[in-house]
Design a protein around this motif. Structure first.
Motif, PDB file in Angstrom:
ATOM      1  N   MET A 168      -4.129   5.634  -7.734  1.00  0.00           N
ATOM      2  CA  MET A 168      -3.098   4.848  -7.066  1.00  0.00           C
ATOM      3  C   MET A 168      -3.025   5.182  -5.581  1.00  0.00           C
ATOM      4  O   MET A 168      -2.822   4.297  -4.740  1.00  0.00           O
ATOM      5  CB  MET A 168      -1.743   5.089  -7.735  1.00  0.00           C
ATOM      6  N   TYR A 169      -3.203   6.444  -5.269  1.00  0.00           N
ATOM      7  CA  TYR A 169      -3.183   6.859  -3.863  1.00  0.00           C
ATOM      8  C   TYR A 169      -4.346   6.220  -3.108  1.00  0.00           C
ATOM      9  O   TYR A 169      -4.179   5.715  -1.992  1.00  0.00           O
ATOM     10  CB  TYR A 169      -3.250   8.386  -3.770  1.00  0.00           C
ATOM     11  N   VAL A 170      -5.536   6.227  -3.725  1.00  0.00           N
ATOM     12  CA  VAL A 170      -6.717   5.643  -3.075  1.00  0.00           C
ATOM     13  C   VAL A 170      -6.556   4.130  -2.937  1.00  0.00           C
ATOM     14  O   VAL A 170      -6.933   3.548  -1.909  1.00  0.00           O
ATOM     15  CB  VAL A 170      -7.992   5.991  -3.871  1.00  0.00           C
ATOM     16  N   MET A 171      -5.994   3.460  -3.951  1.00  0.00           N
ATOM     17  CA  MET A 171      -5.759   2.025  -3.852  1.00  0.00           C
ATOM     18  C   MET A 171      -4.783   1.715  -2.724  1.00  0.00           C
ATOM     19  O   MET A 171      -4.989   0.776  -1.943  1.00  0.00           O
ATOM     20  CB  MET A 171      -5.219   1.497  -5.178  1.00  0.00           C
ATOM     21  N   GLY A 172      -3.709   2.508  -2.629  1.00  0.00           N
ATOM     22  CA  GLY A 172      -2.756   2.323  -1.536  1.00  0.00           C
ATOM     23  C   GLY A 172      -3.395   2.555  -0.183  1.00  0.00           C
ATOM     24  O   GLY A 172      -3.137   1.825   0.781  1.00  0.00           O
ATOM     25  N   ARG A 173      -4.248   3.565  -0.102  1.00  0.00           N
ATOM     26  CA  ARG A 173      -4.948   3.843   1.155  1.00  0.00           C
ATOM     27  C   ARG A 173      -5.883   2.693   1.511  1.00  0.00           C
ATOM     28  O   ARG A 173      -5.992   2.312   2.678  1.00  0.00           O
ATOM     29  CB  ARG A 173      -5.741   5.138   1.035  1.00  0.00           C
ATOM     30  N   GLY A 207       0.828  -1.216   0.000  1.00  0.00           N
ATOM     31  CA  GLY A 207       0.000   0.000   0.000  1.00  0.00           C
ATOM     32  C   GLY A 207       0.853   1.253   0.000  1.00  0.00           C
ATOM     33  O   GLY A 207       0.607   2.192  -0.774  1.00  0.00           O
ATOM     34  N   ILE A 208       1.879   1.275   0.849  1.00  0.00           N
ATOM     35  CA  ILE A 208       2.786   2.424   0.882  1.00  0.00           C
ATOM     36  C   ILE A 208       3.536   2.531  -0.444  1.00  0.00           C
ATOM     37  O   ILE A 208       3.773   3.632  -0.958  1.00  0.00           O
ATOM     38  CB  ILE A 208       3.769   2.291   2.062  1.00  0.00           C
ATOM     39  N   GLY A 209       3.884   1.373  -1.015  1.00  0.00           N
ATOM     40  CA  GLY A 209       4.554   1.379  -2.318  1.00  0.00           C
ATOM     41  C   GLY A 209       3.699   1.997  -3.403  1.00  0.00           C
ATOM     42  O   GLY A 209       4.194   2.781  -4.228  1.00  0.00           O
ATOM     43  N   LEU A 210       2.401   1.678  -3.419  1.00  0.00           N
ATOM     44  CA  LEU A 210       1.496   2.283  -4.396  1.00  0.00           C
ATOM     45  C   LEU A 210       1.382   3.787  -4.193  1.00  0.00           C
ATOM     46  O   LEU A 210       1.395   4.561  -5.156  1.00  0.00           O
ATOM     47  CB  LEU A 210       0.112   1.649  -4.290  1.00  0.00           C
ATOM     48  N   MET A 211       1.262   4.205  -2.935  1.00  0.00           N
ATOM     49  CA  MET A 211       1.138   5.642  -2.651  1.00  0.00           C
ATOM     50  C   MET A 211       2.413   6.383  -3.046  1.00  0.00           C
ATOM     51  O   MET A 211       2.355   7.505  -3.560  1.00  0.00           O
ATOM     52  CB  MET A 211       0.810   5.849  -1.174  1.00  0.00           C
TER      53      MET A 211
END
Length: 381
Positions: free
Chosen positions: A38-43, A20-24
């Motif tokens: 991508m930020y929402v997916m990571g969140r 998740g942090i990697g996506l953000m």
């Protein structure tokens, strides 16, 4: 082999946290809807991780009631964010009202089945089915996405969401069988080891496949930028030439006519001098929109440079092209370009030529259409 359930859940939550942090972090390399999705997916992954951590911490650091409430809410909220990320990715607006309401309602149901009727099986079914539905909807949204032309990438990514949906549906269905109906959430069994290990794999595949989806869309955008005029969204000169050569080859084989119209804005320098370059840009965008509106969907429209446009008309003879010319010239005079508080009056000149099917040559076609354009421009002056 049976592993400790707390250990599996801990490493699953740690894995969700890292991906998740990697996506953000990766989202910072992108822009607009890609960055936001991508930020929402990571969140969403971090929220799922938080929910699983509350499960792990139950009876050791936090009370059972708080653990159940927080775990259910964060996992369902995180599942809703997976779906919202796909909506944003596909150019839509998030609809958090219904996913948030679902998270609250299902959390309250599970709290009820802890406080009033302490039935673990019901809580497992409610939570598992809720996440399964949300992950399944995200998979369906991925498969139907219009933002990624490569169907293989869409299918691969959607399968990762459906794997997660299948795992949680299996978790729900398994409660009706003896091996899947544990006396406690941390009871070590082959069934629970299998389910939670598979869930860990599903979370990892989901995040990496979504990154693959975003990368494919990004590459598609780069390809489009190489072919598209950034101001008007029309084909640039290189792309228009390539399209013209393909259409000419088709016309030569079929014997169907092909015509080319060249278009130029009259007095464009005066427009720039009067309204500035922003006004000139607005005029070019307006002309591009008028052309697209007045020609057929399969006609090829390009901006060759400056205030010069071209339209390729497959299947159209010279008489048809002259009719399109007249329609475009009339439309430009009837619809001035809106700019701030002004309406900028427009006049365009157009000239056309038809392909010589016996000896097709693009440079010859372009030259004859250009000569016709300047004859028309001379007559207007």
């Amino acid at each position: 082999m049976i592993l400790d359930i707390r250990t599996i859940l801990f490493f699953t939550s740690l894995n969700s946290c890292i991906t998740g942090i990697g996506l953000m972090a990766a989202s910072l390399s992108y822009s607009d809807s890609l960055r936001k999705s991508m930020y929402v997916m990571g969140r969403g992954s971090l929220l799922l991780m938080a929910g699983m951590l509350f499960v792990v911490l139950r009876e050791s650091c936090v009370s059972p009631l708080f653990s159940i409430t927080a775990a259910n809410f964060f996992m369902l909220w995180g599942g809703g964010e997976l779906y919202q990320a796909l909506r944003i990715f596909d150019g839509g607006e998030p609809e958090r009202r219904w996913t948030g309401t679902l998270a609250v309602l299902l959390t309250l149901v599970n709290v009820f089945f802890y406080v009033v009727f302490d039935i673990l099986q019901v809580r497992l079914v409610v939570l598992s089915l809720g996440i399964s539905v949300l992950a399944g909807l995200a998979g369906l949204k991925t498969l139907r996405s219009s933002s990624v032309p490569d169907s293989r990438v869409r299918i691969t990514s959607s399968l990762s969401f459906w794997l997660l949906a299948f795992v949680f549906a299996l978790r729900a269905g398994g409660t009706f069988f003896p091996d899947g109906n544990p006396a406690g959430i941390f009871e070590n069994s082959v069934w629970q080891t299998f389910i939670y290990a598979l869930a860990s794999i599903g979370f990892t595949l989901m995040n990496f496949s979504f990154l693959l989806l975003c990368n494919d869309q990004f590459n598609h955008h780069l390809g489009q930028l190489a072919l598209t005029d950034p101001l008007t969204g029309l084909f640039n000169r290189r792309a228009f030439t390539d399209m013209a050569l393909r259409e000419m080859a088709c016309s030569s084989r079929s014997g169907e006519p092909l015509s080319l119209i060249m278009i130029d804005a009259d007095g464009f320098k005066n427009i720039n001098d009067t309204y500035g370059h922003a006004g000139g840009d607005r005029v070019l965008q307006h002309i591009a929109a008028l052309i697209k509106e007045k020609v057929r969907p399969h006609d090829v429209v390009g901006r060759l440079g400056g205030d010069e446009f071209a339209v390729l008309l497959p299947g159209a003879d010279h008489a048809t092209a002259l009719g399109v010319e007249e329609r475009l010239v009339t439309a430009a005079m009837e619809y001035p370009a809106p700019f701030k508080e002004w309406k900028i009056p427009l006049e365009i000149s157009a000239g056309s030529a038809s392909l010589n099917l016996i000896s097709p040559d693009f440079d010859d076609l372009l030259s004859r259409a250009d000569d016709a354009l300047y004859r028309a421009k001379g007559q207007r002056q």
